[in-house]
Design a protein around this motif. Structure first.
Motif, short mmCIF file in Angstrom:
data_model
loop_
_atom_site.label_atom_id
_atom_site.label_comp_id
_atom_site.label_asym_id
_atom_site.label_seq_id
_atom_site.Cartn_x
_atom_site.Cartn_y
_atom_site.Cartn_z
N LYS A 1 -4.78 11.64 -2.99
CA LYS A 1 -5.45 11.88 -1.71
C LYS A 1 -6.48 10.79 -1.41
CE LYS A 1 -6.38 14.31 1.99
NZ LYS A 1 -7.37 13.46 2.66
N ALA A 2 -7.21 10.33 -2.44
CA ALA A 2 -8.18 9.26 -2.23
C ALA A 2 -7.47 7.99 -1.75
CB ALA A 2 -8.96 8.98 -3.51
N LEU A 3 -6.33 7.66 -2.38
CA LEU A 3 -5.58 6.47 -1.98
C LEU A 3 -4.97 6.67 -0.60
CD1 LEU A 3 -4.49 3.66 -2.62
CD2 LEU A 3 -2.50 4.76 -3.68
N ALA A 4 -4.46 7.87 -0.31
CA ALA A 4 -3.83 8.13 0.99
C ALA A 4 -4.81 7.89 2.13
CB ALA A 4 -3.31 9.56 1.04
N ASP B 1 0.83 -1.21 0.00
CA ASP B 1 0.00 0.00 0.00
C ASP B 1 0.86 1.26 0.00
OD1 ASP B 1 -2.57 -0.95 -0.20
OD2 ASP B 1 -2.93 -1.03 1.95
N ILE B 2 1.90 1.27 0.84
CA ILE B 2 2.78 2.45 0.93
C ILE B 2 3.51 2.68 -0.39
CG2 ILE B 2 4.83 3.40 2.06
CD1 ILE B 2 3.88 2.01 4.63
N GLU B 3 3.97 1.61 -1.03
CA GLU B 3 4.65 1.76 -2.31
C GLU B 3 3.71 2.31 -3.38
OE1 GLU B 3 8.03 1.30 -2.88
OE2 GLU B 3 7.92 1.27 -0.69
N ARG B 4 2.47 1.87 -3.37
CA ARG B 4 1.47 2.42 -4.31
C ARG B 4 1.26 3.90 -4.05
NH1 ARG B 4 -3.50 -0.32 -2.65
NH2 ARG B 4 -4.51 0.82 -4.35
N LEU B 5 1.15 4.27 -2.77
CA LEU B 5 0.94 5.67 -2.42
C LEU B 5 2.15 6.52 -2.81
CD1 LEU B 5 -0.75 7.86 -1.10
CD2 LEU B 5 0.16 7.15 1.12
N LYS B 6 3.34 5.98 -2.66
CA LYS B 6 4.54 6.71 -3.07
C LYS B 6 4.49 7.08 -4.55
CE LYS B 6 8.15 4.94 0.05
NZ LYS B 6 9.38 4.11 0.08
#
Length: 291
Positions: A223-226, A193-198
Motif C-alpha cells: 500500500k505504501a508503494l501503491a 514502477d508498475i512492475e515493482r507494485l505487481k
C-alpha cells in the motif's frame, strides 16, 4: 461495490456462524448489497481502538459513535461495524432500517457514494469480541489493502497505456513526442514502477489468502508503494499530455481521479510506512524475548 462486498463477506466468513451472519451471507449470494464495512473513523488511525462504544442493554447491544467514509451505506441492509466494549474490541452487525442511524452523503474524488454514519444507541448484534475480533478485523483490513493495491495496478496501467498512445500520436517538430528522450524515460520509469507494485501486491495477496503472519507487513509495503506509484504515474501522465490532460471530456481525467482516491484511501504512504515500522518493531521484540 466489490471492495466493500469482498471485505465484509470474507470477514463474516471468519466468524462463528450465527443465524444473523448466515442470513447476511445468503443475501450476498443473491447479489444484494447485503453488508458494508464501517471501520474507519476520522482522525483515528488505530483500527483496534475505535471510538464507537458498544454497551449491553438487557439481552441486546446498543452502539453510539461515528464512522466515516462508509461506502454504499445507503444501499446496504447491514453495517459490519467495530466498536469498543469495556476497552475490548467488539464487532457486530447493525440493521440500517433500525432507529438511531443517520447517514450524511459525502462528495468524493472518485464519485462513488460514501457516507458519514452517526450512531445514537443503534441496536446491534454481536459477532465477535476480544482476540477473535482483533484477528477478524486485521484480516479484513489486510484484504481491503490487497484489493486496493490490485486496483491500483489496473489504474496505473491504464493511465500509462493512455499516455503511451497519446505521445505516439502527438507530434512536435514533425516527430512523435514519444521519441523524445525525456518523455520516453518518464514513461519507462512508470513501467518499472508498475512492475515493482505487481510483485509486492502478488506477495500481499498470497499472504492474505494463506493467512500468513507476514500479511500485515506485505500489505503495508504494497500500500505504501501503491500510493507513491499512483502519484508519480498520474503526475507523469499529466505532464506528457500537457493541457489535454485536464480536459474533463478526455478519459485521463477519470484515471487521475481514481489514482488520487486509491492513493489516499485507507491512508497514504506515511501511514503505512509507520504501520510497517510498528509491526517490524513488535516482531523484533518478540524475537529478542525468545532468545
Amino acid at each position: 461495490p466489490w471492495f466493500e462486498t469482498v471485505a465484509a463477506a470474507s470477514a463474516l466468513l471468519e466468524t462463528t456462524a450465527s443465524t444473523s451472519v448466515l442470513q447476511v451471507l445468503d443475501n450476498f449470494q443473491s447479489g444484494d448489497i447485503s453488508c458494508c464495512t464501517a471501520f474507519i473513523e476520522r482522525g483515528n488511525d488505530n483500527l483496534l481502538k475505535p471510538r464507537c462504544i458498544a454497551r449491553t442493554a438487557g439481552n441486546s447491544w446498543k452502539i453510539s459513535g461515528e464512522k466515516h467514509f462508509v461506502g454504499y451505506a445507503s444501499d446496504a441492509k447491514h453495517l459490519f461495524i467495530s466498536a469498543l466494549h469495556q476497552d475490548t474490541l467488539w464487532l457486530g452487525l447493525i440493521d440500517t432500517a433500525e432507529q438511531g442511524i443517520s447517514l450524511t452523503p459525502l462528495q468524493t474524488t472518485h464519485g462513488e457514494p460514501q457516507f458519514d454514519v452517526i450512531l445514537t444507541e443503534a441496536p446491534a448484534i454481536c459477532v465477535a469480541v476480544g482476540s477473535e475480533a482483533e484477528v477478524i478485523l486485521q484480516q479484513a483490513y489486510n484484504r481491503m489493502l490487497a484489493l486496493q493495491c490490485s486496483a491500483a495496478i489496473g489504474v496505473a496501467k491504464g493511465t500509462l497505456q493512455l499516455s503511451a498512445s497519446y505521445t505516439a500520436q502527438r507530434k512536435q517538430f514533425g516527430v512523435p513526442i514519444a521519441t523524445f528522450q525525456a518523455v520516453a524515460h518518464r514513461l519507462a520509469d512508470g513501467y518499472i514502477d508498475i512492475e515493482r507494485l505487481k510483485m509486492l501486491t502478488l506477495k500481499a495477496v498470497d499472504d492474505v489468502d494463506q493467512r500468513s503472519h507476514n500479511a500485515t507487513v506485505a500489505c503495508a509495503m504494497a500500500k505504501a508503494l501503491a500510493a507513491d506509484v499512483l502519484h508519480r504515474i498520474s503526475q507523469t501522465s499529466q505532464h506528457v499530455h500537457g493541457g489535454m490532460g485536464i480536459d474533463r471530456d478526455y478519459s485521463l481525467f477519470r484515471y487521475c481521479l481514481w489514482a488520487k482516491h486509491l492513493e489516499l484511501s485507507f491512508g497514504g504512504t506515511q501511514i503505512h510506512l509507520n504501520r510497517l515500522a510498528d509491526t517490524l518493531e513488535k516482531q523484533m521484540l518478540c524475537d529478542c524475548t525468545r532468545n
